[in-house]
Design an enzyme around this catalytic site. Structure first.
Site, short mmCIF file in Angstrom:
data_model
loop_
_atom_site.label_atom_id
_atom_site.label_comp_id
_atom_site.label_asym_id
_atom_site.label_seq_id
_atom_site.Cartn_x
_atom_site.Cartn_y
_atom_site.Cartn_z
CG HIS A 65 10.74 4.01 -5.22
ND1 HIS A 65 12.20 4.02 -4.77
CD2 HIS A 65 10.39 2.75 -5.25
CE1 HIS A 65 12.43 2.86 -4.50
NE2 HIS A 65 11.46 2.05 -4.93
CG ASP A 67 9.44 8.96 -2.57
OD1 ASP A 67 9.57 8.28 -3.35
OD2 ASP A 67 10.68 9.77 -2.06
CG HIS A 68 10.92 10.43 -6.58
ND1 HIS A 68 11.99 11.17 -6.66
CD2 HIS A 68 11.28 9.70 -5.31
CE1 HIS A 68 12.82 11.25 -5.79
NE2 HIS A 68 12.45 10.34 -4.87
CG HIS A 140 17.11 4.05 -5.40
ND1 HIS A 140 17.43 4.54 -4.10
CD2 HIS A 140 15.63 4.20 -5.57
CE1 HIS A 140 16.25 4.89 -3.41
NE2 HIS A 140 15.32 4.94 -4.39
CG ASP A 211 15.58 8.67 -4.25
OD1 ASP A 211 15.98 9.82 -4.48
OD2 ASP A 211 14.61 8.33 -3.58
#
Length: 305
Positions: A65, A67-68, A140, A211
């Site tokens: 993702h 944001d990572h 996730h 996550d």
């Protein structure tokens, strides 16, 4: 070993929290740094710390993702201009290689150091000189992984009384005994290290989870961690919402820490819906279940004892 949280927010950066990135400092390994996730603007966050990008020699990505991972191409490129010429190894889920290679190729970025990209799966074991890293797939929606970093046990304390009882005076010989399995001496014969050392000192265990929804089955993976770093995207009341979006709550993070008999829990990946005034309540929810809990903010620094 020390940990610096470079980004502790979830999904989107906010004024108080950048997106995910955690630096693990290996002080006994010539101050090497392992980076876990690299969200957008991670290199900007590093500028506010004493971290030197050239010291980062391993990067572990939990999942793909944005944001990572959106900060990864920029960090790799900038490292070339910051004295970084040592090799970097990058671990992460399938697809990570395509992402990195494509981003660098299209942007015509040139790295002056070699990189190795190793794609992981559930059950992957990574062996280093003094550490073993175990990999577990989480829950996730897309492949997301946790990393359990286990430090090698170190030799116990030198039993000086036993050495003195054998007539061995203090001096350089003590260091040689501790550093070698055995030594052959003129005056005292063969001396075996095991005869003059106390029990081995257990290595530290740090578990960093990507996550995920909470699952009781994670307990054995995090068991006896000195530090468990786990997401707490939502507060305890929003368990249904957390499940819907494949995340966890403060209470679930604390429950996992308690069931896993860990020494300390540090919560991160906090939704931007929660502001400074809410942090005390988030921490209270977790501490009602597991007392040794901290809530990480950006630039929170934790020394592992």
């Amino acid at each position: 070993m020390e940990i610096t949280f470079l980004g502790t927010g979830a999904g989107l950066p906010s004024k108080s929290r950048n997106v995910s990135a955690i630096a693990l400092h290996l002080l006994q390994e010539e101050n090497q740094i392992w980076l876990f996730d690299c969200g957008e603007a991670t290199q900007h966050q590093i500028l506010h710390t004493s971290i030197k990008p050239r010291k980062i020699n391993k990067i572990f990505i939990t999942h793909l993702h944005g944001d990572h991972i959106f900060g990864l191409p920029g960090l790799l490129s900038s490292r070339s201009f910051q004295g970084g010429d040592d090799a970097v190894t990058i671990y992460g889920p399938q697809g990570l290689r395509d992402y990195i290679v494509t981003a660098l190729r299209i942007s015509k970025s040139h790295l002056n150091y070699p990189i190795t990209i190793k794609e992981i799966k559930d059950g992957t074991v990574i062996k280093e000189d003094n550490y073993t890293i175990y990999v577990k797939e989480l829950d996730h929606g897309i492949p997301s992984f946790g990393y359990r970093i286990v430090e090698k046990d170190s030799p116990g304390e030198l039993l000086v009384d036993k050495l003195q009882a054998k007539g061995i005076p203090a001096g350089p010989l003590y260091g040689k005994i501790k550093s070698n399995e055995y030594i052959n001496t003129k005056d005292y014969g063969i001396l075996y290290r095991k005869d003059f050392l106390g029990p081995d000192k257990p290595g530290k265990i740090i578990t960093i989870m990507g996550d995920t929804r909470y699952q009781e089955s994670f307990t054995s993976f995090v068991e006896r961690s000195d530090v468990l770093i786990y997401e707490a995207t939502f507060n305890a009341e929003q368990e249904d919402l957390a499940f819907q979006y494949f995340h966890s709550t403060t209470k679930q993070a604390a429950t996992l820490a308690k069931e896993g008999n860990v020494k300390q829990l540090i919560m991160t990946h906090i939704s931007s819906r929660y502001q400074l005034a809410d942090y005390e309540d988030l921490l209270k929810e977790a501490r009602e279940v597991f007392r040794d809990t901290e809530l990480a903010n950006d630039f929170y620094h934790h020394q592992i004892r």
